[in-house]
Design a protein around this motif. Structure first.
Motif, PDB file in Angstrom:
ATOM      1  N   PRO A  14      69.331 -21.367  -0.922  1.00 36.10           N
ATOM      2  CA  PRO A  14      70.426 -22.100  -0.172  1.00 36.10           C
ATOM      3  C   PRO A  14      71.339 -22.918  -1.306  1.00 36.10           C
ATOM      4  N   ASN A  15      70.652 -23.563  -2.199  1.00 38.35           N
ATOM      5  CA  ASN A  15      71.357 -24.158  -3.086  1.00 38.35           C
ATOM      6  C   ASN A  15      72.391 -23.311  -4.014  1.00 38.35           C
TER       7      ASN A  15
ATOM      8  N   ARG B 136      74.728 -16.305 -11.567  1.00 37.50           N
ATOM      9  CA  ARG B 136      74.457 -17.526 -11.695  1.00 37.50           C
ATOM     10  C   ARG B 136      72.931 -17.867 -11.577  1.00 37.50           C
ATOM     11  N   ALA B 137      72.760 -19.048 -11.814  1.00 38.48           N
ATOM     12  CA  ALA B 137      71.155 -19.366 -11.139  1.00 38.48           C
ATOM     13  C   ALA B 137      71.230 -20.995 -10.949  1.00 38.48           C
ATOM     14  N   THR B 138      70.370 -21.690 -10.272  1.00 33.97           N
ATOM     15  CA  THR B 138      70.391 -23.073 -10.023  1.00 33.97           C
ATOM     16  C   THR B 138      69.915 -23.862 -11.211  1.00 33.97           C
ATOM     17  N   GLN B 139      70.754 -24.154 -12.059  1.00 37.75           N
ATOM     18  CA  GLN B 139      70.408 -24.883 -13.199  1.00 37.75           C
ATOM     19  C   GLN B 139      70.929 -25.930 -13.169  1.00 37.75           C
ATOM     20  N   THR B 140      70.702 -26.755 -12.086  1.00 37.59           N
ATOM     21  CA  THR B 140      71.046 -28.077 -11.778  1.00 37.59           C
ATOM     22  C   THR B 140      70.326 -29.052 -12.768  1.00 37.59           C
ATOM     23  N   ASN B 141      71.058 -29.728 -13.717  1.00 31.12           N
ATOM     24  CA  ASN B 141      70.796 -30.688 -14.438  1.00 31.12           C
ATOM     25  C   ASN B 141      70.736 -32.157 -14.071  1.00 31.12           C
ATOM     26  N   GLU B 142      69.768 -32.421 -13.199  1.00 30.46           N
ATOM     27  CA  GLU B 142      69.715 -33.486 -12.596  1.00 30.46           C
ATOM     28  C   GLU B 142      69.161 -34.768 -13.364  1.00 30.46           C
ATOM     29  N   ILE B 143      69.896 -35.496 -14.023  1.00 28.63           N
ATOM     30  CA  ILE B 143      69.443 -36.593 -14.970  1.00 28.63           C
ATOM     31  C   ILE B 143      68.604 -37.665 -14.010  1.00 28.63           C
ATOM     32  N   GLY B 144      68.548 -37.608 -12.764  1.00 26.78           N
ATOM     33  CA  GLY B 144      67.857 -38.493 -11.942  1.00 26.78           C
ATOM     34  C   GLY B 144      66.420 -38.521 -12.118  1.00 26.78           C
TER      35      GLY B 144
ATOM     36  N   LEU C 173      76.858 -27.624  -8.389  1.00 28.66           N
ATOM     37  CA  LEU C 173      75.464 -27.640  -7.891  1.00 28.66           C
ATOM     38  C   LEU C 173      74.997 -28.849  -7.121  1.00 28.66           C
ATOM     39  N   ILE C 174      76.021 -29.863  -7.309  1.00 31.42           N
ATOM     40  CA  ILE C 174      75.795 -31.192  -6.815  1.00 31.42           C
ATOM     41  C   ILE C 174      76.190 -31.186  -5.421  1.00 31.42           C
ATOM     42  N   TRP C 175      75.503 -31.707  -4.457  1.00 39.57           N
ATOM     43  CA  TRP C 175      75.644 -31.738  -3.062  1.00 39.57           C
ATOM     44  C   TRP C 175      76.814 -32.433  -2.673  1.00 39.57           C
ATOM     45  N   PRO C 176      77.575 -31.894  -1.544  1.00 42.76           N
ATOM     46  CA  PRO C 176      79.003 -32.477  -1.561  1.00 42.76           C
ATOM     47  C   PRO C 176      79.146 -34.059  -1.627  1.00 42.76           C
ATOM     48  N   GLU C 177      78.255 -34.694  -0.827  1.00 38.63           N
ATOM     49  CA  GLU C 177      78.230 -36.180  -0.418  1.00 38.63           C
ATOM     50  C   GLU C 177      77.922 -37.018  -1.587  1.00 38.63           C
ATOM     51  N   HIS C 178      77.323 -36.223  -2.618  1.00 40.32           N
ATOM     52  CA  HIS C 178      76.479 -37.112  -3.667  1.00 40.32           C
ATOM     53  C   HIS C 178      77.298 -37.409  -4.753  1.00 40.32           C
ATOM     54  N   HIS C 179      78.516 -38.198  -4.492  1.00 38.34           N
ATOM     55  CA  HIS C 179      79.344 -38.594  -5.625  1.00 38.34           C
ATOM     56  C   HIS C 179      78.767 -39.600  -6.773  1.00 38.34           C
ATOM     57  N   GLU C 180      77.568 -40.171  -6.439  1.00 36.00           N
ATOM     58  CA  GLU C 180      77.235 -40.936  -7.636  1.00 36.00           C
ATOM     59  C   GLU C 180      76.367 -39.842  -8.368  1.00 36.00           C
TER      60      GLU C 180
ATOM     61  N   ARG D 161      77.469 -36.837  -9.192  1.00 33.15           N
ATOM     62  CA  ARG D 161      78.561 -36.372  -9.948  1.00 33.15           C
ATOM     63  C   ARG D 161      78.960 -37.402 -11.104  1.00 33.15           C
ATOM     64  N   ASP D 162      79.129 -38.656 -10.739  1.00 37.22           N
ATOM     65  CA  ASP D 162      79.434 -39.639 -11.742  1.00 37.22           C
ATOM     66  C   ASP D 162      78.480 -39.590 -12.924  1.00 37.22           C
ATOM     67  N   ARG D 163      77.285 -39.684 -12.422  1.00 42.61           N
ATOM     68  CA  ARG D 163      76.143 -39.927 -13.498  1.00 42.61           C
ATOM     69  C   ARG D 163      76.246 -38.646 -14.295  1.00 42.61           C
ATOM     70  N   LEU D 164      76.058 -37.583 -14.000  1.00 40.66           N
ATOM     71  CA  LEU D 164      76.197 -36.366 -14.737  1.00 40.66           C
ATOM     72  C   LEU D 164      77.410 -36.400 -15.711  1.00 40.66           C
ATOM     73  N   ARG D 165      78.812 -36.845 -15.286  1.00 30.20           N
ATOM     74  CA  ARG D 165      79.692 -37.129 -16.306  1.00 30.20           C
ATOM     75  C   ARG D 165      79.462 -38.167 -17.338  1.00 30.20           C
ATOM     76  N   GLN D 166      78.868 -39.281 -16.966  1.00 25.54           N
ATOM     77  CA  GLN D 166      78.368 -40.368 -17.848  1.00 25.54           C
ATOM     78  C   GLN D 166      77.385 -39.910 -18.667  1.00 25.54           C
ATOM     79  N   ALA D 167      76.386 -38.794 -18.218  1.00 22.29           N
ATOM     80  CA  ALA D 167      75.265 -38.627 -19.082  1.00 22.29           C
ATOM     81  C   ALA D 167      76.025 -37.660 -20.236  1.00 22.29           C
ATOM     82  N   ALA D 168      76.815 -36.568 -19.750  1.00 21.52           N
ATOM     83  CA  ALA D 168      77.414 -36.011 -20.756  1.00 21.52           C
ATOM     84  C   ALA D 168      78.062 -36.465 -21.869  1.00 21.52           C
ATOM     85  N   ALA D 169      78.816 -37.783 -21.587  1.00 18.97           N
ATOM     86  CA  ALA D 169      79.466 -38.578 -22.398  1.00 18.97           C
ATOM     87  C   ALA D 169      78.289 -38.988 -23.626  1.00 18.97           C
ATOM     88  N   VAL D 170      77.347 -39.534 -22.761  1.00 16.87           N
ATOM     89  CA  VAL D 170      76.034 -40.002 -23.929  1.00 16.87           C
ATOM     90  C   VAL D 170      75.502 -38.992 -24.539  1.00 16.87           C
ATOM     91  N   ALA D 171      75.418 -37.821 -24.258  1.00 16.34           N
ATOM     92  CA  ALA D 171      74.468 -36.845 -24.596  1.00 16.34           C
ATOM     93  C   ALA D 171      75.171 -35.869 -25.846  1.00 16.34           C
TER      94      ALA D 171
END
Length: 309
Positions: A49-50, A87-95, A186-193, A195-205
């Motif tokens: 599904p993902n 493609r593959a489910t390469q979700t980079n979930e920093i949580g 890969l981030i689920w539609p309602e999970h705006h937080e 998505r924001d964390r992914l962008r913040q983590a990208a800036a850090v890394a």
């Protein structure tokens, strides 16, 4: 499991109460003979599904209305099928770093981190993120990873990491627009937080140190590059379920023989861990293990960690 049951279970145990859009969509796909027939044209590992939903989102298709999704999928199946196969489910979930931190902080410091199945490598930086464990704050101001923690004290320090490396068959480049768009799809539609964390983590890394390779064939050579005066930690989160069982067994045998420690965060049954206590509730939980010994239940995106008594 059959494809209909995979989608029904995804709706009931993963999406329900977490993503209304994916709950509705997975429930509809589980009872949609035409979509199920189309999914039967790709290998079982590509029917997740993902993966399906992310491919449709990346193509610009609708995922908030099952009827519109059906029409889009039938009409654009050739492009969707190509996306599923490439493609593959390469979700980079920093949580998920919040699940690693209690173990990492307790190991002999400093650490050398090696992630198997690293995706874009953002989980190689648990020392640069902030954490909130039930009001106990530690680390940076952003991104902040919130985790409900039960059964073990919250970490009091961040780990000292002096070396880090990621290994992936198809590493993603966080600075590449197409790879970044795929990670966001890969981030689920309602999970705006998230998505924001992914962008913040990208800036850090920035650009993490990634190596293209196989988690069995190429792991020893990469691990050998770690400094000898640091504690080697090989870890992976929601990766081995995509690996055929014989390769999983070879990986587990290999990593056990490496010097250092092994942290796994995988679904129950992916790694043999013996008898487990019941999970906290009926939703999907992964098992956090250290050196092949189960330590706790974890929600898939790092929302909660329940330590075993």
């Amino acid at each position: 499991m059959t494809t209909p049951s995979i989608y029904a279970e995804f709706a009931a145990r993963e999406a329900r109460g977490v993503s209304p859009a994916y709950d509705r969509l997975a429930t509809a796909v589980a009872a949609d003979p035409e979509i199920l027939e189309l999914l039967g044209t790709v290998p079982p590992a590509k029917r997740q599904p993902n993966l399906l939903f992310a491919v449709v989102r990346r193509l610009g298709g609708p995922v908030d209305d099952p009827a519109a999704f059906h029409e889009y999928a039938v009409t654009h199946w050739s492009a969707i099928r190509n996306g599923l196969l490439t493609r593959a489910t390469q979700t980079n979930e920093i949580g998920r770093c919040a699940l690693l931190l209690p173990i990492l902080a307790a190991l002999p410091q400093p650490l050398a981190l090696l992630e198997a199945g690293a995706s874009a490598g953002l989980n190689l930086y648990p020392d640069r993120y902030g954490y909130d464990y039930d009001g106990h704050r530690i680390g940076a101001d952003e991104p902040v990873l919130t985790c409900a923690l039960t059964g073990t004290p919250a970490p009091r320090r961040l780990p000292e990491i002096v070396w880090r490396a990621g290994l992936d068959r198809n590493p993603l480049t966080i600075t590449d627009p197409d790879d970044r768009a795929w990670l966001e799809a890969l981030i689920w539609p309602e999970h705006h937080e998230r998505r924001d964390r992914l962008r913040q983590a990208a800036a850090v890394a920035g650009q993490p140190p990634l190596t293209r390779g196989d988690l069995v064939d190429d792991l020893p050579a990469l691990a050998a590059q770690a400094p000898r005066d640091a504690t080697l930690v090989v870890f992976h989160t929601s990766v081995l379920y995509q690996v055929p069982p014989p390769r999983r067994e070879r990986f587990a045998a290999l990593v056990r023989d490496l010097p250092g420690h092994w942290i796994s965060v995988e679904a129950p049954g992916v790694i043999p861990l013996g008898q487990l206590p019941p999970p906290p509730d009926g939703t999907l939980h992964n098992v956090v293990a250290l050196d092949g010994i189960a330590k706790g239940w974890a929600r898939p995106h790092g929302q909660a960690l329940t330590w075993f008594a």
